[in-house]
Design an enzyme around this catalytic site. Sequence first.
Site, mmCIF file in Angstrom:
data_model
loop_
_atom_site.group_PDB
_atom_site.id
_atom_site.type_symbol
_atom_site.label_atom_id
_atom_site.label_comp_id
_atom_site.label_asym_id
_atom_site.label_seq_id
_atom_site.Cartn_x
_atom_site.Cartn_y
_atom_site.Cartn_z
ATOM 1 N N ASP A 125 0.850 -1.187 0.000
ATOM 2 C CA ASP A 125 0.000 0.000 0.000
ATOM 3 C C ASP A 125 0.892 1.245 0.000
ATOM 4 O OD1 ASP A 125 -3.058 0.675 0.539
ATOM 5 O OD2 ASP A 125 -1.858 2.101 1.684
ATOM 6 N N ILE A 126 0.594 2.209 -0.889
ATOM 7 C CA ILE A 126 1.375 3.443 -0.930
ATOM 8 C C ILE A 126 1.045 4.275 0.308
ATOM 9 C CG2 ILE A 126 1.873 5.544 -2.227
ATOM 10 C CD1 ILE A 126 0.993 4.080 -4.756
ATOM 11 N N ASN B 150 -2.522 13.098 -3.514
ATOM 12 C CA ASN B 150 -3.604 13.609 -4.351
ATOM 13 C C ASN B 150 -4.069 14.989 -3.893
ATOM 14 O OD1 ASN B 150 -3.873 11.579 -6.274
ATOM 15 N ND2 ASN B 150 -5.265 10.371 -5.016
ATOM 16 N N ASP C 160 -1.501 9.674 -10.300
ATOM 17 C CA ASP C 160 -1.362 8.633 -11.326
ATOM 18 C C ASP C 160 0.110 8.352 -11.624
ATOM 19 O OD1 ASP C 160 -4.075 8.376 -11.522
ATOM 20 O OD2 ASP C 160 -4.275 9.446 -13.428
ATOM 21 N N GLU D 259 -4.497 2.544 -4.600
ATOM 22 C CA GLU D 259 -3.067 2.597 -4.321
ATOM 23 C C GLU D 259 -2.568 1.284 -3.735
ATOM 24 O OE1 GLU D 259 -4.953 4.417 -0.541
ATOM 25 O OE2 GLU D 259 -5.481 4.092 -2.634
#
Length: 234
Positions: free
Chosen positions: A83-84, A91, A100, A126
């Site tokens: 997971d980022i 964002n 993106d 993500e």
Amino acid sequence: MPEFDALRVEQALHLLAQSGHAMPPGAPGSAAWMQGLIDGLCELSSRDALTGLANRRSFESALGREIDRVARSGEPALLLLLDIDHFKRVNDTHGHAVGDLVIQSVADGLRETVRPMDLAARIGGEEFAVILPNCSPAFGQTVADRLRSRIEARPIPIGPSQTLGVTISVGGAYAPQWVRSTASLWTERADLQLYRAKAEGRNRTCLEPTPVSVVSPEEKGLLFGTSNFGEFLE
């Protein structure tokens, strides 16, 4: 050839061209050409449009096959969920276009790091996953740390003179060997480790200390063909 004319071939060709996929070989309408068109559409349907990695549908299919293989062969297999970290902040601060770019950069890092036999997939916004067949427990932590380090070390260009660094949290679990389990149970165990990685500060990897040898009640039911293991003992 009325049957051929009735097919929405132009739409299919447009989808392939839009995705950058090679056009089918052979004369249009021939068996080889139609097979190439079908193969291209199948490939397109199994890939995430933004990253080119396997999509969730393809991942779930591969996960089911892998857990069946481990149950039959006893060979180890590791599932990593990634997971980022703080992706919403990316964002909110830089916009979805930069978001993106971050997702694509993480995907590229995974693609560069995993083996050809591994399957890397984007399974959510993500969220990513990697299935690693024949990955010994002796090397699992090293593999997971290498993935995390590769992402951390990739500066992402987001402007003429601006870069952005991101990190990932990783959770991992091994499929139970010689046990008829389910993909959902395997995923749940890896997800618990991902949750632990985030709770302990993010930008870290957490794997189950050893492959799980304790069989859950649900897995016992699968093993003995009954949903209630107690019924088998009675």
